[in-house]
Design a protein around this motif. Structure first.
Motif, mmCIF file in Angstrom:
data_model
loop_
_atom_site.group_PDB
_atom_site.id
_atom_site.type_symbol
_atom_site.label_atom_id
_atom_site.label_comp_id
_atom_site.label_asym_id
_atom_site.label_seq_id
_atom_site.Cartn_x
_atom_site.Cartn_y
_atom_site.Cartn_z
ATOM 1 N N PHE A 163 36.713 30.890 36.379
ATOM 2 C CA PHE A 163 37.080 32.259 36.040
ATOM 3 C C PHE A 163 37.960 32.298 34.796
ATOM 4 O O PHE A 163 37.722 33.077 33.874
ATOM 5 C CB PHE A 163 37.811 32.908 37.217
ATOM 6 N N SER A 164 38.986 31.444 34.783
ATOM 7 C CA SER A 164 39.903 31.434 33.640
ATOM 8 C C SER A 164 39.201 30.954 32.372
ATOM 9 O O SER A 164 39.458 31.469 31.277
ATOM 10 C CB SER A 164 41.117 30.545 33.945
ATOM 11 N N GLU A 165 38.299 29.969 32.494
ATOM 12 C CA GLU A 165 37.582 29.477 31.319
ATOM 13 C C GLU A 165 36.657 30.548 30.752
ATOM 14 O O GLU A 165 36.515 30.675 29.529
ATOM 15 C CB GLU A 165 36.784 28.228 31.676
ATOM 16 N N ILE A 196 33.796 41.926 35.927
ATOM 17 C CA ILE A 196 33.571 41.138 34.716
ATOM 18 C C ILE A 196 33.990 39.695 34.948
ATOM 19 O O ILE A 196 33.270 38.747 34.605
ATOM 20 C CB ILE A 196 34.344 41.749 33.527
ATOM 21 N N ILE A 197 35.160 39.503 35.559
ATOM 22 C CA ILE A 197 35.654 38.153 35.818
ATOM 23 C C ILE A 197 34.718 37.409 36.765
ATOM 24 O O ILE A 197 34.379 36.239 36.553
ATOM 25 C CB ILE A 197 37.074 38.207 36.410
ATOM 26 N N THR A 198 34.273 38.102 37.816
ATOM 27 C CA THR A 198 33.422 37.457 38.828
ATOM 28 C C THR A 198 32.032 37.150 38.289
ATOM 29 O O THR A 198 31.526 36.032 38.426
ATOM 30 C CB THR A 198 33.308 38.351 40.071
ATOM 31 N N LEU A 199 31.397 38.144 37.660
ATOM 32 C CA LEU A 199 30.024 37.975 37.202
ATOM 33 C C LEU A 199 29.912 36.968 36.057
ATOM 34 O O LEU A 199 28.890 36.288 35.929
ATOM 35 C CB LEU A 199 29.455 39.327 36.757
ATOM 36 N N SER A 200 30.954 36.868 35.255
ATOM 37 C CA SER A 200 30.898 35.943 34.127
ATOM 38 C C SER A 200 30.910 34.484 34.572
ATOM 39 O O SER A 200 30.638 33.587 33.774
ATOM 40 C CB SER A 200 32.080 36.198 33.182
ATOM 41 N N SER A 209 40.065 32.366 44.981
ATOM 42 C CA SER A 209 41.215 33.262 44.947
ATOM 43 C C SER A 209 42.270 32.733 43.980
ATOM 44 O O SER A 209 42.882 33.501 43.224
ATOM 45 C CB SER A 209 41.806 33.419 46.353
ATOM 46 N N ILE A 210 42.458 31.410 43.985
ATOM 47 C CA ILE A 210 43.402 30.792 43.041
ATOM 48 C C ILE A 210 42.861 30.888 41.622
ATOM 49 O O ILE A 210 43.600 31.162 40.668
ATOM 50 C CB ILE A 210 43.654 29.321 43.415
ATOM 51 N N GLY A 211 41.563 30.690 41.465
ATOM 52 C CA GLY A 211 40.945 30.772 40.143
ATOM 53 C C GLY A 211 41.027 32.164 39.544
ATOM 54 O O GLY A 211 41.253 32.324 38.337
ATOM 55 N N ILE A 212 40.848 33.193 40.375
ATOM 56 C CA ILE A 212 40.945 34.572 39.892
ATOM 57 C C ILE A 212 42.366 34.895 39.475
ATOM 58 O O ILE A 212 42.603 35.587 38.477
ATOM 59 C CB ILE A 212 40.438 35.546 40.970
ATOM 60 N N LEU A 213 43.341 34.379 40.217
ATOM 61 C CA LEU A 213 44.743 34.565 39.824
ATOM 62 C C LEU A 213 45.013 33.926 38.465
ATOM 63 O O LEU A 213 45.729 34.478 37.630
ATOM 64 C CB LEU A 213 45.672 33.969 40.885
#
Length: 226
Positions: free
Chosen positions: A83-85, A109-113, A160-164
């Protein structure tokens, strides 16, 4: 639902085309993946039965143990850093702001990407297993359904950690060092490359704090036999 599905396909297609525009990098990653598997295969030959006492719960074969560890830990690493990348890549290309002004929510956007990253991780797992079979690993005793359930729950936990972490980048415009520390710790102490039982008791305490330890232990009975 149809709109979300169409958006998901659009994100996947876009990521695929972007990945294929760097064909040399794509095939280079596959080459090093194959090289990595061969490295552990010959290390397992060198170890022989030396670590059988620690590997008994996993079928007694180190190559089978580490093959599943590195294959499925790829999902967990994608969950953590994918997610962060993706957000960081959009920032570098200058497209993040353009997407944020569209009707699509920032969370979507964060999830679909990141969907392409999970698809490619699945491809890598299948390739890992296929090469493992060619090198003598048996799939006969694998509990595929149980492994998939554990994997799905673990991906939710790590995501969940990645989205944060991705949210950290969107707000502060910089990388999240905590995420990198968590990934490195998980790979070292989570039982990816060697059983946790090998570690001293005080270091096993660190392992017991990591979600990946329980995920790979849950797959312990489902790990393949050589």
């Amino acid at each position: 639902m149809i709109i979300i599905f169409r958006k998901a396909l659009s994100f996947i297609k876009r990521s695929y085309l972007l990945q294929m525009s760097y064909k040399f990098e794509f095939f280079l990653r596959l080459f090093f993946m194959f090289f990595n598997i061969l490295t552990y295969y010959f290390v397992a030959k060198l170890i022989g039965t030396a670590g059988q006492a620690y590997l008994a719960p996993y079928g007694g074969d180190y190559f089978s143990f580490v093959l599943i560890g590195i294959a499925f830990s790829g999902y967990l690493m994608v969950s953590l850093r994918g997610f962060s990348e993706s957000v960081r890549d959009e920032q570098m290309m200058g497209t993040l702001e353009a997407m944020l002004v569209t009707p699509t929510d920032a969370s979507a956007i964060i999830t679909l990407s990141t969907l392409w990253n999970f698809i490619f991780a699945s491809f890598r797992v299948l390739l890992y297993l296929a090469i493992g079979v060619l090198l003598g690993v048996s799939l006969a005793g694998a509990n595929v359904l149980g492994a998939l359930i554990i994997l799905a729950l673990t991906i939710v936990c790590f995501s969940s950690i990645g989205i944060l972490s991705a949210s950290f980048i969107m707000i502060f415009k910089k990388g999240d060092p905590i995420n990198m520390l968590f990934m490195s710790t998980s790979e070292l102490f989570g039982g990816v490359y060697f059983p946790v039982a090998v570690l001293p008791t005080w270091l096993q305490t660190v392992s017991h704090l990591l979600p990946i330890t329980y995920s790979l232990n849950g797959m312990g009975g489902d790990r393949l036999s050589g």
